[in-house]
Structures are given as C-alpha cells and as structure tokens.
Write an enzyme that holds these catalytic residues in place. Sequence first.
Site, PDB file in Angstrom:
ATOM      1  N   HIS A 191       0.818  -1.222   0.000  1.00  0.00           N
ATOM      2  CA  HIS A 191       0.000   0.000   0.000  1.00  0.00           C
ATOM      3  C   HIS A 191       0.850   1.270   0.000  1.00  0.00           C
ATOM      4  O   HIS A 191       0.421   2.303  -0.506  1.00  0.00           O
ATOM      5  CB  HIS A 191      -1.007  -0.032   1.145  1.00  0.00           C
ATOM      6  CG  HIS A 191      -2.125  -0.976   0.846  1.00  0.00           C
ATOM      7  ND1 HIS A 191      -2.174  -2.237   1.368  1.00  0.00           N
ATOM      8  CD2 HIS A 191      -3.187  -0.862   0.008  1.00  0.00           C
ATOM      9  CE1 HIS A 191      -3.241  -2.861   0.880  1.00  0.00           C
ATOM     10  NE2 HIS A 191      -3.869  -2.046   0.058  1.00  0.00           N
ATOM     11  N   ARG A 299     -10.696   3.445  -2.266  1.00  0.00           N
ATOM     12  CA  ARG A 299     -10.288   2.662  -1.089  1.00  0.00           C
ATOM     13  C   ARG A 299     -10.705   3.441   0.168  1.00  0.00           C
ATOM     14  O   ARG A 299      -9.902   4.161   0.763  1.00  0.00           O
ATOM     15  CB  ARG A 299      -8.766   2.455  -1.092  1.00  0.00           C
ATOM     16  CG  ARG A 299      -8.243   1.545  -2.203  1.00  0.00           C
ATOM     17  CD  ARG A 299      -6.735   1.377  -2.078  1.00  0.00           C
ATOM     18  NE  ARG A 299      -6.230   0.250  -2.822  1.00  0.00           N
ATOM     19  CZ  ARG A 299      -5.672   0.316  -4.030  1.00  0.00           C
ATOM     20  NH1 ARG A 299      -5.554   1.479  -4.642  1.00  0.00           N
ATOM     21  NH2 ARG A 299      -5.221  -0.771  -4.621  1.00  0.00           N
ATOM     22  N   ARG A 334     -15.465   1.173  -2.334  1.00  0.00           N
ATOM     23  CA  ARG A 334     -15.223  -0.105  -1.664  1.00  0.00           C
ATOM     24  C   ARG A 334     -15.401   0.094  -0.167  1.00  0.00           C
ATOM     25  O   ARG A 334     -14.863   1.052   0.398  1.00  0.00           O
ATOM     26  CB  ARG A 334     -13.800  -0.595  -1.963  1.00  0.00           C
ATOM     27  CG  ARG A 334     -13.498  -1.895  -1.238  1.00  0.00           C
ATOM     28  CD  ARG A 334     -12.165  -2.456  -1.621  1.00  0.00           C
ATOM     29  NE  ARG A 334     -11.074  -1.718  -1.010  1.00  0.00           N
ATOM     30  CZ  ARG A 334      -9.791  -1.986  -1.246  1.00  0.00           C
ATOM     31  NH1 ARG A 334      -9.464  -2.925  -2.106  1.00  0.00           N
ATOM     32  NH2 ARG A 334      -8.852  -1.301  -0.653  1.00  0.00           N
ATOM     33  N   GLU A 433     -10.483 -11.304  -5.015  1.00  0.00           N
ATOM     34  CA  GLU A 433      -9.076 -11.157  -4.641  1.00  0.00           C
ATOM     35  C   GLU A 433      -8.587 -12.295  -3.737  1.00  0.00           C
ATOM     36  O   GLU A 433      -7.474 -12.270  -3.243  1.00  0.00           O
ATOM     37  CB  GLU A 433      -8.828  -9.799  -3.979  1.00  0.00           C
ATOM     38  CG  GLU A 433      -9.742  -9.466  -2.827  1.00  0.00           C
ATOM     39  CD  GLU A 433      -9.516  -8.057  -2.278  1.00  0.00           C
ATOM     40  OE1 GLU A 433      -8.515  -7.415  -2.615  1.00  0.00           O
ATOM     41  OE2 GLU A 433     -10.364  -7.616  -1.484  1.00  0.00           O
ATOM     42  N   ASN A 456      -3.678  -7.610  -6.751  1.00  0.00           N
ATOM     43  CA  ASN A 456      -2.642  -7.461  -5.717  1.00  0.00           C
ATOM     44  C   ASN A 456      -2.811  -8.544  -4.658  1.00  0.00           C
ATOM     45  O   ASN A 456      -1.862  -9.239  -4.298  1.00  0.00           O
ATOM     46  CB  ASN A 456      -2.743  -6.091  -5.045  1.00  0.00           C
ATOM     47  CG  ASN A 456      -2.743  -4.958  -6.039  1.00  0.00           C
ATOM     48  OD1 ASN A 456      -2.244  -5.114  -7.144  1.00  0.00           O
ATOM     49  ND2 ASN A 456      -3.293  -3.821  -5.659  1.00  0.00           N
ATOM     50  N   ASP A 457      -4.034  -8.677  -4.178  1.00  0.00           N
ATOM     51  CA  ASP A 457      -4.276  -9.708  -3.169  1.00  0.00           C
ATOM     52  C   ASP A 457      -4.443 -11.081  -3.796  1.00  0.00           C
ATOM     53  O   ASP A 457      -4.032 -12.080  -3.213  1.00  0.00           O
ATOM     54  CB  ASP A 457      -5.514  -9.360  -2.330  1.00  0.00           C
ATOM     55  CG  ASP A 457      -5.160  -8.385  -1.220  1.00  0.00           C
ATOM     56  OD1 ASP A 457      -4.120  -8.585  -0.574  1.00  0.00           O
ATOM     57  OD2 ASP A 457      -5.897  -7.408  -1.028  1.00  0.00           O
ATOM     58  N   ARG A 467       2.685  -9.420   0.049  1.00  0.00           N
ATOM     59  CA  ARG A 467       2.980  -8.411  -0.988  1.00  0.00           C
ATOM     60  C   ARG A 467       3.866  -7.275  -0.490  1.00  0.00           C
ATOM     61  O   ARG A 467       4.380  -6.484  -1.280  1.00  0.00           O
ATOM     62  CB  ARG A 467       1.676  -7.863  -1.578  1.00  0.00           C
ATOM     63  CG  ARG A 467       0.793  -7.195  -0.560  1.00  0.00           C
ATOM     64  CD  ARG A 467      -0.636  -7.073  -1.070  1.00  0.00           C
ATOM     65  NE  ARG A 467      -0.944  -5.728  -1.492  1.00  0.00           N
ATOM     66  CZ  ARG A 467      -2.173  -5.269  -1.683  1.00  0.00           C
ATOM     67  NH1 ARG A 467      -3.209  -6.056  -1.509  1.00  0.00           N
ATOM     68  NH2 ARG A 467      -2.375  -4.038  -2.055  1.00  0.00           N
ATOM     69  N   CYS A 504      -8.960  -4.041 -10.881  1.00  0.00           N
ATOM     70  CA  CYS A 504      -8.466  -2.811 -10.250  1.00  0.00           C
ATOM     71  C   CYS A 504      -7.144  -3.019  -9.511  1.00  0.00           C
ATOM     72  O   CYS A 504      -6.708  -2.139  -8.775  1.00  0.00           O
ATOM     73  CB  CYS A 504      -9.518  -2.238  -9.310  1.00  0.00           C
ATOM     74  SG  CYS A 504      -9.943  -3.340  -7.957  1.00  0.00           S
TER      75      CYS A 504
HETATM   76  C1  PEP Z   1      -6.138  -5.658  -4.824  1.00  0.00           C
HETATM   77  O1  PEP Z   1      -5.986  -6.434  -3.878  1.00  0.00           O
HETATM   78  O2  PEP Z   1      -5.753  -5.919  -5.976  1.00  0.00           O
HETATM   79  C2  PEP Z   1      -6.774  -4.347  -4.614  1.00  0.00           C
HETATM   80  C3  PEP Z   1      -7.059  -3.565  -5.627  1.00  0.00           C
HETATM   81  O3  PEP Z   1      -7.034  -3.952  -3.335  1.00  0.00           O
HETATM   82  P1  PEP Z   1      -5.897  -3.393  -2.350  1.00  0.00           P
HETATM   83  O4  PEP Z   1      -4.665  -3.126  -3.159  1.00  0.00           O
HETATM   84  O5  PEP Z   1      -6.419  -2.177  -1.709  1.00  0.00           O
HETATM   85  O6  PEP Z   1      -5.720  -4.527  -1.389  1.00  0.00           O
HETATM   86 MG    MG Z   2      -7.023  -6.084  -2.029  1.00  0.00          MG
END
Ligand code: PEP
Ligand code: MG
Length: 573
Positions: A191, A299, A334, A433, A456-457, A467, A504
Amino acid sequence: MRITKGIAVSPGVSIAPAFIFADDSVEIPQYHIDPAEVASELTRFHEASMLARKEIEALRDHAKNEAGEEQAAIFDAHLMMLDDPELHDQIEISLNDNLFNVESAILAFETEMVDKLSSSPDPLIQERVSDVHDVVRRILRHLLKKERISLSDIQTEIILVAKDLLPSDMVGMSRSMVRGIVTESGGRTSHAAILARAFEIPAVLGIGPNFVDQVKQGQLIYVDGEKGIVAVDPDSVFVQREKAARAARVQREIENRELREVPAHTKDGTHIMLVANIEMPDEVANVNEYGAEGIGLFRSEFLFLGGHVPGEEEQYKAYTKVVEAMNGKPVTIRTLDIGGDKVLPELGAIGEKNPLLGWRAIRFCLEKTELFKTQLRAILRASVHGKVKIMFPMISTIDELIRAQGLLAEAKWECKAHGHAIDTNIETGIMIEVPSAAVCADVLARSCDFFSIGTNDLSQYTLAVDRGNQKVAYLNEPYSLAVLRLIRMTIGYGEHAHIAVSLCGEMAADPASAVLLVGMGLRTLSMSAGAIPAIKRVLLSISLEEAQSIAQQALSLRTSTQVSALLNSRISL
Ligand code: PEP
Ligand code: MG
C-alpha cells in the site's frame, strides 16, 4: 557517492535531503525495582498522566472545532479513562505487589483491561479496547519521553527514508514536501507503493535491510522511481539526470493533457473504459485531469487511517464530495478494507499472528456491524448525488456476500426511516481477490451485480507471498500462470452470468499487462490516475484481434518470464 538498487514502484526522479523516519513503536523497558522506589515510580506515572491529559484536552478541542461533538466525544472517553480511580489504584497495587517498574505495571493493566473488554458480548464495550490502547500508549510515550513524529509537520522538501511505511503514516503526510520515498521493505503492490503512485511521488521500496542505518539525517539522496536506483550523496551526473527528468516530465504533462480528450479504445475502435483508483477524496482532481471515465476503486479505508474513525456525517460529506466532482460518472466505493497492513488500533484490529490471513476487510465489517452499516448509510445517502456503486472487499465465501447484502438492506431501511433519499437500485459488487472467490465466482455472480478483480491480493493469496515483504518479492511474478488462470476463470464466470467484470489491481496500470487483460476479455480497467495516459497510448496502438491472439498464446506458456518475453516481442511500448 553510494548507489543502491531497490524495487522501482513510483516513477519520477528527484533529489533532496534525507528525512529519516523512525517508526513510533515504543520499546518498553521492564525491570525490577526496590521497595523504596515505588513512590518515585508512582510520581513518574502521575507526571506522565498529567502530560497525556493536556495532550488529550488539546486534541478534544481541536476535534470539536474541526469535526464536531461526535469526534470530540472520543477524547472525552479517553479523559474519563485517564481519570478512572481503578487505573490509579491498580498501578499502585501492582507496583507494591510485583516490584516491577511502572511501565510494566501499565502494560499489565492494559492486558487485563483488553482481556476484560474483548470478552464482553456487547460490541460497544469491545470497541473500548482501542481507547485503552490509545491512552496507554500516550502515557508510555510520556514516560519514555518519546516524541511522536508526524509526517504532516514536514516543512521543507525531503526524501523520506524509512524501514517501512504504514498507509496510516502516509495519509496525513505533507505531500508537497515529500519529493521521494525510499524504504527498506515493501514491494510493487504494497500500500505504500500504491499511495506513492497516487500522490505521484517517486519511490523506491524494498531496498533491503540496514539502508536506514547507513544514511544520515539531511544527507543528499537521489531517487529514481523508474529504474529503482537510489544514490546517497549523488555526484554531478545524477544531478544532471534529475534536471533532464524534470524537463521530460513537463513535456509529458503537455502530451498527457492533449490525450485527455481522446477516448480510450483499441486500434479497431473497441472502447476500453479506463477508470481510476483513489484513496483520498482530494485525488479526484487528478482523476479528472487524466481523463478517467469514473472511479473504479475508492479505497474508503484511507478515510479511517487519518487518526480517528469518521462518523456517518463525515463519511457522507467525503463520499458526496467525490461523487459530485465526478459529475455523473460512476464511482465505485469499496467498503472498509481494514486489517493486514492497514492497521487501525482505534478499532481494535491489532495483535494478530497472521494479519493478512486474519480479521480483515469484510470479515471485520461483518462483526462490527454498526460501524459497517454507518458506512453503508453514508454511501447510500451519497448515491443520490451521482452514480454510485458499492463494492465489498475480500469476499471468500457466498455466506459472507449474503450477510453483507443483508446488512446493506438494513442500512437502506434505516436511511428511509430517517427520511434520507437514496438510490434504491444501487449496484453492488465484490472484489475477486481471494482464490476461493475466483474458483467459486459462478456461485457469487448470482448474488451481485459486478466483479472487480484485485490482482494485488489475488497474487498474494494464490502464490502465498506477502505483498509487502521484499525478501519474497521475487516470487510475486507479474504473469504467474496460476493467477492468469484465475483471472480468466473469473472473466468467464462473469460473462456467463452476464455481470460486468473489471480489474483494479496494480496489474491494470502496466501497459503490457493491460493489453494482455483486454485480450483476455476485460473491457474496464481501473488504475491510479497517473497511469491512464500510458495505458491509453498502448491500447490505441493495438487491435483487439492482436490483443486476443497475444492473450491466447500467453495462457499456453509455462513461466512468467516466457509471458514477459512474448509481450515484449508483440507490443511496442
Ligand atoms: C487488490 O488487492 O488488488 C486491490 C485492488 O485492493 P488493495 O490493493 O487495496 O488490497
Ligand atoms: Mg485487495
């Protein structure tokens, strides 16, 4: 001069003096005392409590002026706790009985209180855990004479150097003064990286251990967030590079502005909707500046990371500001994705052994139902000011989705009961995710209106790679076959159920990946606003047929390296 390489996460080049940001975690000494020292330990406690009281009173007054009575009440509760005779009695008894220093006595009190409060069946009492943590930490800081460093106080241009940066550290930081970021840990999809890109601050993360110890406060640092290079005490070659990069940036901004009005489509005219990810409401100006067709991911948890928990009115105002600024374009909000690295001690989401696998996002909200419904009501009320969609994060089972929808229905009734207008047909979707959600997306599709794939997740959980951990970042390959298959599977299930599917995660912001994703069937991509021009350029240069052929071939390959080579050979960037 010393050059070190890390992970390039946010483009741009800059030079400025280092600002070493040591985190706020307090090392608490614990040692035996003599019976004769009990009185002086007690005096230390009273003095530290007095200072904590002054601090809380100032915060209460500030909150009252800036945010209203509701927020100020939080600090009244802290003052009550500080004045509680039980606290003072227990510290005194503990000092006399155990003969340990006062810091140890305070920690013992904290543990006892937290156990007592968290075992209560009443959620309102459970929520007081965070107040205990807050008050205790404040007293401990005064006892240990530790000043709280705030990144909002930075007055001159600096390069922020830290072992690690939490999203909450970055939320309030003085963005115009932070010219670059270097951290020892972190990866491309952590993040801190996402925020750096959103704030358009050049950043190199995951530079490895001991970097911070080798840099002095104020030492000149060069950061190249595109190549991942950091130079301490840069020579004239680097100074020239920074000047050239600055000139190139001005030129790019002009070109991007021209591109803003051009709709995003492939060479043959297939429209690809490019929408933006935002964390803070004020990013909305950038979203319009880069010509996004909406917001694909707001977010919302970042509203909660600024030091207090916003109530319904405050959230309603924040969401309305974004929705109105988007002028009818869709805004997907979200719901609270707290937990993992987005720590919120105020809400008690701390102290887990595996936070990324723990009480996070929808799991947290389904237990904190009042907090969740407060947010849902605020979003629902904002929905009449434009086109709003609600998205639930980290859904891993159908039961969670059904329960979330049930609470949304309750929130709608509550809005109506209070006479608030809402969009009763508001679309609701979920993040895909977690691997279980992708595998069961056919079932989930029956209970929602859209999917947004969070790569990402999804990568983190599919590949079992934290991550934010630079040690294992090499395993977080950009084109893992397993992740590509899960994306493909989700798109397929979405198409079959006739619901919209977008993506996303950070993957959408990479030009070669964007072509691959369009070839795999996606028609909506959401990314940090600054990435939109580059994605638009690459899409304009390629036909849908070509993208589909690339995707088909990519899915037949075995390794991420082979997919990278394929994309490099077929796409001109
Ligand atoms: C993801 O997990 O890809 C996502 C967009 O949410 P975040 O990066 O806020 O966990
Ligand atoms: Mg996520």
